[in-house]
Design an enzyme around this catalytic site. Sequence first.
Site, PDB file in Angstrom:
ATOM      1  N   GLU A  33      18.018  17.153  -1.712  1.00 57.71           N
ATOM      2  CA  GLU A  33      17.792  17.064  -3.167  1.00 57.71           C
ATOM      3  C   GLU A  33      16.464  16.398  -3.520  1.00 57.71           C
ATOM      4  O   GLU A  33      15.827  16.767  -4.510  1.00 57.71           O
ATOM      5  CB  GLU A  33      18.952  16.323  -3.855  1.00 57.71           C
ATOM      6  CG  GLU A  33      19.201  14.970  -3.277  1.00 57.71           C
ATOM      7  CD  GLU A  33      20.041  14.039  -4.157  1.00 57.71           C
ATOM      8  OE1 GLU A  33      20.170  14.293  -5.354  1.00 57.71           O
ATOM      9  OE2 GLU A  33      20.549  13.052  -3.604  1.00 57.71           O
ATOM     10  N   ASP A  85      24.678  15.984   4.864  1.00 55.45           N
ATOM     11  CA  ASP A  85      25.674  15.571   3.865  1.00 55.45           C
ATOM     12  C   ASP A  85      26.368  16.753   3.178  1.00 55.45           C
ATOM     13  O   ASP A  85      27.417  16.584   2.566  1.00 55.45           O
ATOM     14  CB  ASP A  85      25.016  14.700   2.788  1.00 55.45           C
ATOM     15  CG  ASP A  85      24.327  13.478   3.365  1.00 55.45           C
ATOM     16  OD1 ASP A  85      24.722  13.053   4.465  1.00 55.45           O
ATOM     17  OD2 ASP A  85      23.404  12.961   2.713  1.00 55.45           O
ATOM     18  N   GLY A 136      27.168  10.635   4.834  1.00 56.46           N
ATOM     19  CA  GLY A 136      27.509  11.584   3.774  1.00 56.46           C
ATOM     20  C   GLY A 136      27.042  11.165   2.396  1.00 56.46           C
ATOM     21  O   GLY A 136      27.213  11.879   1.422  1.00 56.46           O
ATOM     22  N   GLN A 164      24.955  11.010  14.281  1.00 59.62           N
ATOM     23  CA  GLN A 164      25.370  12.235  13.573  1.00 59.62           C
ATOM     24  C   GLN A 164      24.205  13.160  13.252  1.00 59.62           C
ATOM     25  O   GLN A 164      24.388  14.331  12.957  1.00 59.62           O
ATOM     26  CB  GLN A 164      26.060  11.868  12.246  1.00 59.62           C
ATOM     27  CG  GLN A 164      27.386  11.197  12.449  1.00 59.62           C
ATOM     28  CD  GLN A 164      27.804  10.390  11.225  1.00 59.62           C
ATOM     29  OE1 GLN A 164      28.554  10.864  10.389  1.00 59.62           O
ATOM     30  NE2 GLN A 164      27.333   9.162  11.122  1.00 59.62           N
TER      31      GLN A 164
HETATM   32  O1  F6P Z   1      21.039  12.186   3.726  1.00 57.18           O
HETATM   33  C1  F6P Z   1      21.262  12.105   5.098  1.00 57.18           C
HETATM   34  C2  F6P Z   1      21.618  10.705   5.497  1.00 57.18           C
HETATM   35  O2  F6P Z   1      21.850  10.688   6.898  1.00 57.18           O
HETATM   36  C3  F6P Z   1      22.790  10.078   4.752  1.00 57.18           C
HETATM   37  O3  F6P Z   1      24.025  10.536   5.214  1.00 57.18           O
HETATM   38  C4  F6P Z   1      22.539   8.617   4.980  1.00 57.18           C
HETATM   39  O4  F6P Z   1      23.105   7.824   3.954  1.00 57.18           O
HETATM   40  C5  F6P Z   1      21.040   8.529   4.952  1.00 57.18           C
HETATM   41  O5  F6P Z   1      20.544   9.819   5.239  1.00 57.18           O
HETATM   42  C6  F6P Z   1      20.467   7.556   5.946  1.00 57.18           C
HETATM   43  O6  F6P Z   1      19.109   7.499   5.741  1.00 57.18           O
HETATM   44  P1  F6P Z   1      18.082   6.812   6.725  1.00 57.18           P
HETATM   45  O7  F6P Z   1      17.846   7.748   7.873  1.00 57.18           O
HETATM   46  O8  F6P Z   1      16.853   6.638   5.911  1.00 57.18           O
HETATM   47  O9  F6P Z   1      18.681   5.532   7.195  1.00 57.18           O
END
Ligand code: F6P
Length: 344
Positions: free
Chosen positions: A104, A129, A172, A276
């Site tokens: 998004e 997500d 997520g 994940q």
């Molecule tokens: O949007 C993907 C995601 O993995 C989310 O599930 C999670 O909250 C976020 O990104 C984690 O972000 P970062 O890699 O910046 O810690």
Amino acid sequence: MRVGILTGGGDCPGLNAVIRAVVRRGLQDGDNEFVGFRYGWAGVMDGNTVELTKETTSGILHRGGTILGSSRTNPYKEDGGGAERIRRTLERHGVDALVPIGGEDTLGVARRLWDEEGIPIVGVPKTIDNDLGGTDFTFGFQTAVQIATDAVDRLHTTAESHDRVMILEVMGRHAGWIATYSGMAGGADAILVPERPFDVDEVCASIERRHASGHTFSIVVVSEGAKPVDGVEVADEQQTDAFGHVRLGGIAVQLERDVERRTGFESRMTILGHIQRGGTPIAYDRVLATRFGVAAMDAVSDGAFGQMVGLHGSDIVRVDLEQALREPKLLDPRLYETAEVFFG
Ligand code: F6P
């Protein structure tokens, strides 16, 4: 045509498959050339590029991550006019169309660049997500679900050995798709999602009923964005990204403590985290990413700009970016109700 490609936001398995597919379709179609921008919108603003050819995009289909690198850079938060810098880079490199692969945030920037600057753009939806509107599934999601399901399976055996309550926290953001799919696939006894604030007393009562009926262990899958009815999500408010998102994580720590205190059952939590997002995409995501990449190049050739490719049923379609980004796609309540049949 000369087509620019970038990958923005959190990485996810299948990004390389899209890059390869855009390039291969473009080369098959005719006299097209490709330039990759490094680290998402940062690379477009800075003119940080890499040539993408059949050779440089060969052997990457199965590789996780992104050969282009990624970032959460928001050009609209940059000093010195991020959109103007993007325009200048595209002119300098003779880029006729841009294919941003992102969620998004990345696609939100793409929409503004199309709407406000008229930059020719075709978006490709990615995120583990699965919370993007305009597509039934994003690539990367099913891989994340498989990894989380494998984790549930592994927690099952050790939970059984020790008569424990195992709590698995999955990613997520504000959508419970990963939690619900992996919880259903792994046979979780409770699934807690952001869309349904939970009552910790009810969660504990359900675990107690289960143990009273002869079971010696329980598995709880909780989404990082889940929150108690009378509380808030667990987040590090100090760690806000350029798009205003707080860093979620840690609800499982609270739950482990609460469940053990209230039920008296020994409890252990696991936060699965970026595992994940890492590693090789499963076959489903490689195929979906490949279909998206081919369709994105076709949209570029057709001049269908301001659009995003998406999956509707089993068809690849084009959707207006504006329409796709209007609302996040939250968990389908009917799916959750099916999962609930197996709780307790
Ligand atoms: O949007 C993907 C995601 O993995 C989310 O599930 C999670 O909250 C976020 O990104 C984690 O972000 P970062 O890699 O910046 O810690």
